[in-house]
Design an enzyme around this catalytic site. Structure first.
Site, mmCIF file in Angstrom:
data_model
loop_
_atom_site.group_PDB
_atom_site.id
_atom_site.type_symbol
_atom_site.label_atom_id
_atom_site.label_comp_id
_atom_site.label_asym_id
_atom_site.label_seq_id
_atom_site.Cartn_x
_atom_site.Cartn_y
_atom_site.Cartn_z
ATOM 1 N N GLU A 740 1.049 -1.079 0.183
ATOM 2 C CA GLU A 740 -0.090 0.044 -0.087
ATOM 3 C C GLU A 740 0.804 1.184 0.069
ATOM 4 O OE1 GLU A 740 -2.531 -0.853 3.363
ATOM 5 O OE2 GLU A 740 -0.826 0.201 4.823
ATOM 6 N N ARG A 743 3.609 7.605 -1.512
ATOM 7 C CA ARG A 743 4.410 8.595 -2.052
ATOM 8 C C ARG A 743 5.230 8.108 -3.292
ATOM 9 N NH1 ARG A 743 7.759 11.648 1.332
ATOM 10 N NH2 ARG A 743 7.271 10.125 3.258
ATOM 11 N N CYS A 810 4.432 33.950 9.101
ATOM 12 C CA CYS A 810 5.118 34.603 10.088
ATOM 13 C C CYS A 810 5.571 33.416 10.955
ATOM 14 C CB CYS A 810 4.279 35.665 10.601
ATOM 15 S SG CYS A 810 3.643 36.872 9.643
ATOM 16 N N GLU A 811 6.532 32.934 10.498
ATOM 17 C CA GLU A 811 7.431 31.990 11.222
ATOM 18 C C GLU A 811 8.551 31.668 10.870
ATOM 19 O OE1 GLU A 811 5.970 28.650 13.177
ATOM 20 O OE2 GLU A 811 3.642 29.061 12.882
HETATM 21 N N1 LLP Z 1 0.018 2.538 4.796
HETATM 22 C C1 LLP Z 1 -0.333 3.380 6.103
HETATM 23 C C2 LLP Z 1 -0.791 2.653 7.135
HETATM 24 C C3 LLP Z 1 0.282 4.594 6.136
HETATM 25 O O1 LLP Z 1 0.283 5.071 7.434
HETATM 26 C C4 LLP Z 1 1.108 5.187 5.230
HETATM 27 C C5 LLP Z 1 1.809 6.753 5.595
HETATM 28 C C6 LLP Z 1 1.120 4.592 3.889
HETATM 29 C C7 LLP Z 1 0.766 3.131 3.801
HETATM 30 C C8 LLP Z 1 2.169 5.265 2.844
HETATM 31 O O2 LLP Z 1 3.257 5.391 2.944
HETATM 32 P P1 LLP Z 1 4.052 5.750 1.927
HETATM 33 O O3 LLP Z 1 4.223 4.988 0.961
HETATM 34 O O4 LLP Z 1 3.442 7.013 1.179
HETATM 35 O O5 LLP Z 1 5.456 6.273 2.473
HETATM 36 N N2 LLP Z 1 3.886 13.255 5.458
HETATM 37 C C9 LLP Z 1 4.766 12.597 5.714
HETATM 38 C C10 LLP Z 1 4.553 11.164 5.458
HETATM 39 C C11 LLP Z 1 3.495 10.487 6.250
HETATM 40 C C12 LLP Z 1 2.996 9.164 5.881
HETATM 41 C C13 LLP Z 1 1.893 8.430 6.670
HETATM 42 N N3 LLP Z 1 1.472 7.240 6.506
HETATM 43 C C14 LLP Z 1 5.919 12.956 4.656
HETATM 44 O O6 LLP Z 1 5.578 13.936 3.922
HETATM 45 O O7 LLP Z 1 6.954 12.578 4.459
#
Ligand code: LLP
Length: 860
Positions: A740, A743, A810-811
């Site tokens: 799943e 990114r 403003c940070e």
């Molecule tokens: N599955 C679950 C249960 C998750 O919590 C997440 C991401 C994914 C899959 C997908 O993960 P990915 O393949 O996208 O790494 N905002 C942060 C990333 C937070 C990810 C949260 N969970 C950033 O910008 O790096």
């Protein structure tokens, strides 16, 4: 002959003078310097490789006759290889060597005789080289280093050190430079390692002496530069043999170089920096085999960039821990114990102390520690305290300017050390050095990890090109080859879109499809779900589901969005993996018929009726987290996600009693993981547990695949990822394998277009403002994340000036990138492009300061 002003000193070590081709290189480099810099050149050489060791054995009286004979043969042979006549070129010198063997002093081996023996290696190599270079048509002469370098006696120095490990004069006598320059040849060759004793005889400088000779001569001559030519491209941020990702250090100041050389790097002898520093002569470390590489420059004007520049490891460190009850406020206790170290001739390196304990380290390379000395010392110390000797230890040192102000960036480093037994931590008061002493066995494999953590946490600013060069891997195997990003070819279109208003996200669907296909091509993976939290744009949901992906949601909002955008989508192609969601969201998900994941025991306990008779997936915490930042690691005690393994049995028992069927096991340990074999491990862990459950059909190994944000990052190794999964799937073929990722599919597909608002200089920092910052893209502010930033309006101009790119919020944390190179002409109205912003960009944007949300566009 052109009597050009100024000297450049070049030093070449043993491997550089032992082959004919290498002498051609020396000649070429020297002539190039003389020509291009209109200067005179002094070349300092070591003995042919291995010769000093042989001479040392002779000086020790070990098989003198046999060894001298072999040395004569070797030098005569090399002389012939150079096309020279051994008798006329080396006859006299080899005669001197043989004469030393038959000298009456050979019987008692006094120090002056030993020094003369040791000096023969350099005298021979320099004589050979000068003849060869001269015969090659270069204007080279030879001089005897002993006529120019004077050994100076130091107080308390042993007779041995006063002859065989001498220091040299630092101040030039009046007229020194003129007399030196009066030697006729434009280029001169001389010996490293040897100097004149004050009794007129020969003295030697000890190990690493040739570097020091070159530095001393350079200092005395007030040279333009001292260049140390070696067989590595310069100093690195770690030993490249242990850390292939170690970065070339392009520029250091003397103090940093001194600290790095002292704490482990072997390329430059630590003693050689002092003379150049004293005289303000710049140094360079260069690679004989690759003379065009930039190498390491050391001088006093090196920009003082705060940050860790290097990490090193010294083995064989001895720790002495001294415990005393009577020590508290006892005057003279430290004096008493140090007196005993002095008595045994041991010099102390690091010191840590508490009320009842003093622990010190002894560095073997300085102290010649033998078991006997330690035993005697321990017995001696035993009279005044309880002593424990801890061996063998390793000292791991971080070197860099401003260590004190960096401590907050070292949290990952503390965490890594937290897993080891740290005996001693020492921070030097010059703010350059932080050292951890641990058991030697624990140090294995630690350096690559620490190096990566230093970069990840921002403590080692490797993207600052004024300090860091390419990695050793890149130098050896060539730069990272990455295809041009899609947006370069879409510049006109993007500028047109920006004309309709910024801030604006633009997504390239072809890139999304390409990434999706790359993952679907894995045979081992049975089903792929896109984690829509990364980017829920309807066009992206259409694109990935058309390719065959299902969708993973974490909230009722995401579920409603998915079925709103894709009303025909079968609920079987949707997962629901919430965290701390309200009860109603689970009910809603069951009603929709999607696969529901729970990740704690309490949900079953508190809402038994909600789950009774249902089929669910169970999310586990495998006890460890991974990811690009502490805040996105989703496993381990510090993370809120997943059922800990300690509660696994209790969960199974309760589930059974409620007739809850567990058809899937799930683990997602973090986001932005570069190690392609991570998921193979997760599958192996979960498959082992699934067997115990009995009802599991599916294993979901999560998302988290990394993307290359920084210019030097490698693309995620999809082949290794697939191969790892193939292997593990073959071992446990009975479960359906689910992934799943979020990114990986969308990050590189998206750019954020901004307009430059103002360019402002303050206290030496030039900032370019953009009309959106952390409100449009939170990642840099929240995770110190790095995104490429480019001036799309001036894409053809060279990036020549450094800017901090900031937003209008403003940070102080509203910074999209620091010290970024952009065209010097960057100005108000230019369109700036923030790269790789397709994941966790728009979806995390906010209206802070009541600034409008960015617009979004799609390129089909
Ligand atoms: N599955 C679950 C249960 C998750 O919590 C997440 C991401 C994914 C899959 C997908 O993960 P990915 O393949 O996208 O790494 N905002 C942060 C990333 C937070 C990810 C949260 N969970 C950033 O910008 O790096």
């Amino acid at each position: 002959m052109a009597q050009a002003a100024g000297w450049v000193v070049l030093k070449f070590g043993g491997t550089s003078v032992s082959q004919r081709g290498r002498w051609d290189t020396i000649g070429r480099i020297a002539a190039k310097r003389a020509q291009e810099e209109q200067c005179r050149v002094l070349v300092v050489v070591s003995a042919l490789s291995g010769v000093t060791n042989e001479l040392q054995a002779i000086a020790n009286g070990d098989d003198v006759g046999g060894r001298v004979h072999a040395l004569v043969q070797r030098h005569e042979g090399f002389c012939r290889e150079l096309g020279l006549d051994p008798a006329s070129v080396l006859g006299e010198r080899l005669g001197a060597l043989q004469g030393l063997a038959s000298d009456p002093r050979a019987a008692s081996r006094p120090l002056d005789w030993q020094a003369e023996v040791l000096a023969q290696g350099e005298l021979l190599s320099s004589t050979l080289g000068a003849h060869y270079l001269h015969a090659s048509g270069l204007d080279f002469g030879w001089c005897d280093a002993r006529d120019w370098l004077q050994a100076v006696a130091l107080p308390n120095q042993s007779a041995w050190a006063g002859r065989l490990a001498v220091n040299c004069n630092r101040e030039a006598a009046p007229g020194f430079v003129e007399r030196f320059a009066a030697q006729p040849a434009r280029m001169l060759l001389t010996q490293g390692f040897i100097a004149r004793h004050e009794d007129g005889g020969t003295a030697v400088l000890g190990r690493g002496g040739s570097d020091t000779s070159a530095a001393c001569l350079g200092a005395l001559l007030g040279a333009r530069r001292v260049e140390i030519w070696t067989d590595v491209p310069g100093m690195f941020s770690a030993n490249p043999r242990e850390v292939p990702d170690a970065r070339l250090l392009a520029r250091l100041d003397y103090a940093e170089a001194q600290e790095i050389a002292t704490t482990g790097a072997k390329v430059l002898h630590p003693r050689s920096i002092g003379p150049c520093r004293h005289a303000g002569v710049p140094m360079a470390i260069l690679d004989t085999a690759r003379p065009d590489l930039p190498g390491t420059r050391i001088d006093s004007s090196a920009a003082t960039v705060p940050g860790v520049k290097a990490i090193s490891r010294r083995d064989g460190v001895v720790l002495v821990s001294m415990e005393s009850i009577g020590m508290w406020q006892q005057v003279g206790f430290l004096a008493d114990i140090f007196e005993r170290f002095r008595r045994h001739g041991l010099s102390v390196d690091l010191i840590g102390s508490s009320e009842t304990n003093v622990t010190i380290s002894l560095d073997p390379s300085e102290n010649l520690v033998t078991t006997n000395v330690l035993e005697a010392l321990a017995a001696d110390l035993g009279e005044i305290c309880r002593v424990k000797v801890i061996v063998p230890c390793a000292a791991i040192t971080l070197v860099g300017r401003g260590m004190r102000s960096l401590l907050h960036r070292l949290s990952d480093i503390w965490a890594a050390f937290g897993r080891e037994r740290v005996h001693l931590i020492s921070q030097s008061s010059n703010d350059l050095n932080l050292t951890f002493v641990i058991d030697e066995a624990d140090a294995d494999g630690l350096l690559p990890l620490l190096h990566a953590e230093l970069i990840r946490g921002g403590a080692m600013p490797v993207l600052d090109a004024s300090v860091f060069g390419p990695s050793w891997k890149e130098i050896t195997f060539g730069p990272v080859q990455r295809p041009q990003p899609w947006w370069v070819g879409r510049r006109e279109r993007l500028l047109e879109m920006a004309g309709a208003g910024t801030p604006r996200y633009v997504y390239d669907l072809a890139t999304v499809r390409e990434r999706a296909r790359g993952l679907l091509a894995s045979d081992a993976v049975d089903r792929c779900f896109f984690a829509i939290k990364a980017n829920p744009h309807p066009a992206i949901l259409h694109a990935v589901t058309t390719e065959g992906f299902g969708l993973e949601c974490v909230s009722r909002g995401e579920l409603d969005h998915v079925f709103g955008v894709l009303p025909e989508l079968s609920p079987q192609r949707v997962l629901f993996t919430p965290s701390f969601a309200p009860r109603g969201e689970y009910e809603h998900a069951f009603d929709r018929g999607v696969a529901v994941t729970i990740d704690n025991l309490e949900a079953l306990q508190r809402w038994p009726e909600l789950f009774r008779g249902r089929t669910v997936w169970l999310r586990l915490d495998l006890g460890r987290g991974e990811g690009h930042h502490e805040k996105v690691k989703t496993g381990g005690a510090a993370a809120k996600f997943g059922l800990p393994l300690a509660k696994f049995d209790a969960f199974l028992a309760l589930a059974r009693s409620l007739d809850v069927r567990i058809s899937g096991l799930h683990a997602h340990l973090g986001s932005g993981i570069d190690d392609p074999l991570h998921w193979r491990e997760v599958y192996a862990n979960l498959a082992g547990l699934a067997d115990a459950v009995g009802t599991v059909e599916t294993i979901d190994i999560g998302g988290g695949l990394g993307v290359p944000y920084t210019p030097d990052a490698q693309h995620f190794d999809l082949v290794a990822w697939r191969n790892g999964l193939d292997e593990i799937k073959a071992a446990y073929p009975r479960y359906g394998l689910v992934i799943e990722p979020g990114r990986y599919l969308v990050a590189e597909s998206g750019v954020l277009l901004l307009s430059a608002t103002q360019v402002v200089e303050k206290d030496g920092i030039v900032r370019v403002g953009a009309n959106a910052g952390m409100n449009a893209l939170m990642r840099p502010a929240v995770y110190e994340a790095w995104h490429g930033i480019h001036n799309l309006s001036r894409l053809d101009d060279a990036d020549t000036a450094a800017f901090d790119v900031v937003g209008p919020i403003c940070e102080t944390g509203d910074v999209l990138g620091r010290n970024r190179l952009l065209p010097t002409a960057t100005a108000e109205g230019d369109i700036l492009l923030v790269a790789d912003a397709g994941a966790y960009g728009m979806v995390m944007a906010n209206t802070y300061n009541l600034r409008a949300l960015p617009a979004e566009d799609i390129i089909e």
